[in-house]
Write a protein that holds these residues in place. Sequence first.
Motif, short mmCIF file in Angstrom:
data_model
loop_
_atom_site.label_atom_id
_atom_site.label_comp_id
_atom_site.label_asym_id
_atom_site.label_seq_id
_atom_site.Cartn_x
_atom_site.Cartn_y
_atom_site.Cartn_z
N ALA A 183 -0.06 6.26 1.08
CA ALA A 183 -0.94 6.08 2.00
C ALA A 183 -1.55 7.24 2.58
CB ALA A 183 -0.40 5.22 3.23
N TYR A 194 0.73 -1.16 -0.05
CA TYR A 194 0.10 0.01 -0.09
C TYR A 194 0.74 1.38 0.06
CZ TYR A 194 -3.48 3.28 1.95
OH TYR A 194 -4.30 4.46 2.19
N ALA A 223 -2.75 5.07 -2.88
CA ALA A 223 -3.68 6.26 -2.34
C ALA A 223 -4.78 5.41 -2.14
CB ALA A 223 -3.91 7.34 -3.24
N ASP A 224 -6.05 5.84 -2.97
CA ASP A 224 -7.54 5.17 -2.65
C ASP A 224 -7.77 3.91 -3.66
OD1 ASP A 224 -7.87 6.66 -0.33
OD2 ASP A 224 -8.71 8.34 -1.62
N VAL A 225 -7.01 3.57 -4.54
CA VAL A 225 -7.20 2.74 -5.62
C VAL A 225 -6.78 1.40 -5.55
CG1 VAL A 225 -7.02 2.40 -7.86
CG2 VAL A 225 -6.96 4.78 -7.21
N ILE A 226 -7.48 0.40 -5.48
CA ILE A 226 -7.04 -1.07 -5.04
C ILE A 226 -7.12 -1.91 -6.16
CG2 ILE A 226 -7.71 -3.02 -3.38
CD1 ILE A 226 -8.73 -0.77 -1.36
N GLY A 252 -2.68 9.52 0.46
CA GLY A 252 -3.35 9.90 -0.59
C GLY A 252 -2.67 10.45 -1.76
N GLU A 266 -7.78 6.35 -12.20
CA GLU A 266 -8.27 5.70 -11.13
C GLU A 266 -8.16 4.42 -11.33
OE1 GLU A 266 -9.79 7.34 -8.22
OE2 GLU A 266 -8.69 8.82 -9.55
N GLU A 284 -1.46 10.00 -5.19
CA GLU A 284 -1.81 9.06 -6.41
C GLU A 284 -0.56 8.91 -6.95
OE1 GLU A 284 -5.05 9.56 -8.71
OE2 GLU A 284 -6.48 9.02 -6.88
N ARG A 314 -2.35 -1.55 -3.48
CA ARG A 314 -3.12 0.02 -3.15
C ARG A 314 -2.27 1.05 -3.48
NH1 ARG A 314 -6.90 1.28 1.89
NH2 ARG A 314 -7.38 3.47 1.43
#
Length: 128
Positions: free
Chosen positions: A56, A53, A77-80, A58, A111, A60, A75
């Motif tokens: 972390a 991850y 940022a917020d993309v998994i 945020g 994204e 990108e 992962r």
Amino acid sequence: SYHTGQFYKGTLRSGQQLEIDNSIIIIGDVNPGAKIVSKGNIIVIGTLKGTAYAGAGGNENAFIIALNMQPGQLRIADVIARAPDVKKPIKAASEVKRKKVEPKIAFVEDENIYIEQLDKSVLNEINL
């Protein structure tokens, strides 16, 4: 900051978690069930089979590089991105030896997480 990093030498085993505020260079493997969380970038000089991850906080623009990229989950940022559910057939040992392992980079674009071969053109596009 994202621009500083530190080294970790050793293999991360199942159940181990490494959390770090800056970028991390792991000299060793990340086994299934192990997890690395970094606010910066993650570079694995070895095999990545666990969870990584990056970004972390945020970020990108963070990336994940591994000499042998076989992650359970990535992962940024917020993309998994999860490993494909389809299990590949087990190859004969002779086939495995012939298969060239190539370093790969995972990054976010639109994204989505993309994994590409790490070559000069990709390196030139990295924004730190």
